[in-house]
Design an enzyme around this catalytic site. Structure first.
Site, PDB file in Angstrom:
ATOM      1  N   ARG A  56     -13.364  10.774   2.105  1.00  0.00           N
ATOM      2  CA  ARG A  56     -14.257   9.619   2.272  1.00  0.00           C
ATOM      3  C   ARG A  56     -14.193   8.662   1.082  1.00  0.00           C
ATOM      4  O   ARG A  56     -14.689   7.546   1.150  1.00  0.00           O
ATOM      5  CB  ARG A  56     -15.704  10.093   2.419  1.00  0.00           C
ATOM      6  CG  ARG A  56     -15.954  10.648   3.789  1.00  0.00           C
ATOM      7  CD  ARG A  56     -17.263  11.414   3.804  1.00  0.00           C
ATOM      8  NE  ARG A  56     -17.511  11.939   5.121  1.00  0.00           N
ATOM      9  CZ  ARG A  56     -18.266  11.346   6.032  1.00  0.00           C
ATOM     10  NH1 ARG A  56     -18.878  10.226   5.749  1.00  0.00           N
ATOM     11  NH2 ARG A  56     -18.429  11.879   7.223  1.00  0.00           N
ATOM     12  N   CYS A  86       0.789  -1.239   0.000  1.00  0.00           N
ATOM     13  CA  CYS A  86       0.000   0.000   0.000  1.00  0.00           C
ATOM     14  C   CYS A  86       0.824   1.295   0.000  1.00  0.00           C
ATOM     15  O   CYS A  86       1.328   1.687  -1.042  1.00  0.00           O
ATOM     16  CB  CYS A  86      -0.984  -0.063   1.173  1.00  0.00           C
ATOM     17  SG  CYS A  86      -2.386   1.042   0.938  1.00  0.00           S
ATOM     18  N   HIS A 134      -3.367  -5.731   2.518  1.00  0.00           N
ATOM     19  CA  HIS A 134      -2.939  -5.905   3.902  1.00  0.00           C
ATOM     20  C   HIS A 134      -3.518  -7.247   4.340  1.00  0.00           C
ATOM     21  O   HIS A 134      -4.121  -7.951   3.563  1.00  0.00           O
ATOM     22  CB  HIS A 134      -3.544  -4.812   4.795  1.00  0.00           C
ATOM     23  CG  HIS A 134      -3.159  -3.418   4.417  1.00  0.00           C
ATOM     24  ND1 HIS A 134      -2.003  -2.825   4.824  1.00  0.00           N
ATOM     25  CD2 HIS A 134      -3.801  -2.476   3.679  1.00  0.00           C
ATOM     26  CE1 HIS A 134      -1.946  -1.578   4.376  1.00  0.00           C
ATOM     27  NE2 HIS A 134      -3.017  -1.347   3.674  1.00  0.00           N
TER      28      HIS A 134
HETATM   29  N1  GLN Z   1      -2.175   6.771   2.581  1.00  0.00           N
HETATM   30  C1  GLN Z   1      -2.312   5.962   1.428  1.00  0.00           C
HETATM   31  C2  GLN Z   1      -3.699   5.973   0.844  1.00  0.00           C
HETATM   32  O1  GLN Z   1      -4.634   6.287   1.536  1.00  0.00           O
HETATM   33  C3  GLN Z   1      -1.867   4.551   1.751  1.00  0.00           C
HETATM   34  C4  GLN Z   1      -2.782   3.857   2.714  1.00  0.00           C
HETATM   35  C5  GLN Z   1      -2.312   2.510   3.194  1.00  0.00           C
HETATM   36  O2  GLN Z   1      -1.108   2.231   3.238  1.00  0.00           O
HETATM   37  N2  GLN Z   1      -3.249   1.683   3.622  1.00  0.00           N
HETATM   38  O3  GLN Z   1      -3.864   5.631  -0.303  1.00  0.00           O
END
Ligand code: GLN
Length: 250
Positions: free
Chosen positions: A131, A96, A197
């Protein structure tokens, strides 16, 4: 004893949804087979004393926009050394936020452009409406050692990633690189970058073993075949989750 050297970058900043568990899992699966692991935790400022190419695996988890912004300069200061490690075949696993920072740039939900390392061509832009995020379980289909494998995880990202030349997988359930995308993540021989994740590797033991096997084989120069572990519980969980999500889709 063969030891796998892991560089876990920014574990104190990039650790959403148990992402650090991925490295615990690699250690565990190595130990069960008589191998050992050495995990070095990289924090801001460690760049000058770190020899990135001496590791077998470099790992970055996911993080919020705020943390991504905080560590971006430090990451950029390591660009040449990380590039050299990647080119030499060190395996790079990124989740991510870590995935986003290896591309061209990440324009976050405040409209701030965080420069990426530029290792790969993709770039990511988040909606300024905080959001608007891709949140939920996700299933993708990919190929591991010539066989199709379903990878299960959980996504929560505002960033939408474009210009992905070689995705990690095809989305069967969930969103992937952007809302309603058919592709998820980025992949090369020694790179997996993904929005999943979970932690990713505990839900997908075959994927974990393919990374371990790549790293051990690269060390010895000959293909290492891993002894199977008892993954009965993991497989049962996968069956339930895959059944539920893919059935829901119908
Ligand atoms: N901050 C980044 C996003 O919102 C990555 C989020 C994350 O690592 N879950 O896209």
């Amino acid at each position: 004893m063969q030891t796998l050297k892991i560089l876990h970058m920014y574990p104190n900043m990039l650790d959403l949804y148990g992402d650090s568990g991925n490295m615990e899992l690699i250690s565990y699966r190595l130990k069960m087979r008589g191998y050992s692991s050495e995990i070095t935790q990289y924090t801001i400022g460690d760049g000058t004393s770190t020899d990135f190419s001496s590791y077998d695996l470099i790992y970055l988890g996911g993080g919020a926009d705020f943390e991504q912004q905080l560590l971006a300069d430090d990451l950029l200061s390591c660009k040449d050394k990380i590039l050299a490690a990647y080119k030499s075949g060190v395996f790079m696993l990124m989740i991510c936020g870590g995935y986003q920072l290896m591309g061209q740039y990440y324009k976050d939900s405040n409209g701030e452009k965080i420069p990426g390392l530029g290792l790969f061509d993709y770039y990511t832009v988040a909606s300024t409406n905080k959001r608007e995020r891709c949140i939920g379980n996700i299933v993708i289909e990919t190929e591991i050692d010539g066989r199709s494998y379903k990878v299960l995880g959980f996504e929560n990202h505002g960033g939408m990633t474009d210009n992905v030349t070689s995705p990690f997988g095809r989305v069967l359930f969930g969103n992937g690189n952007k809302f309603g995308s058919s592709s998820e993540g980025y992949r090369e021989k020694n790179v997996i970058a993904t929005y999943l994740h979970g932690p990713l590797l505990s839900k997908n033991p075959v994927l974990a073993d393919s990374i371990i096997s790549y790293c051990l084989s690269r060390q010895t120069g000959s293909k290492v075949t891993l002894t199977p572990l008892d993954d009965e519980l993991e497989e049962k969980c996968r069956e339930v989750m895959l059944g539920r999500l893919l059935e829901e889709k119908k």
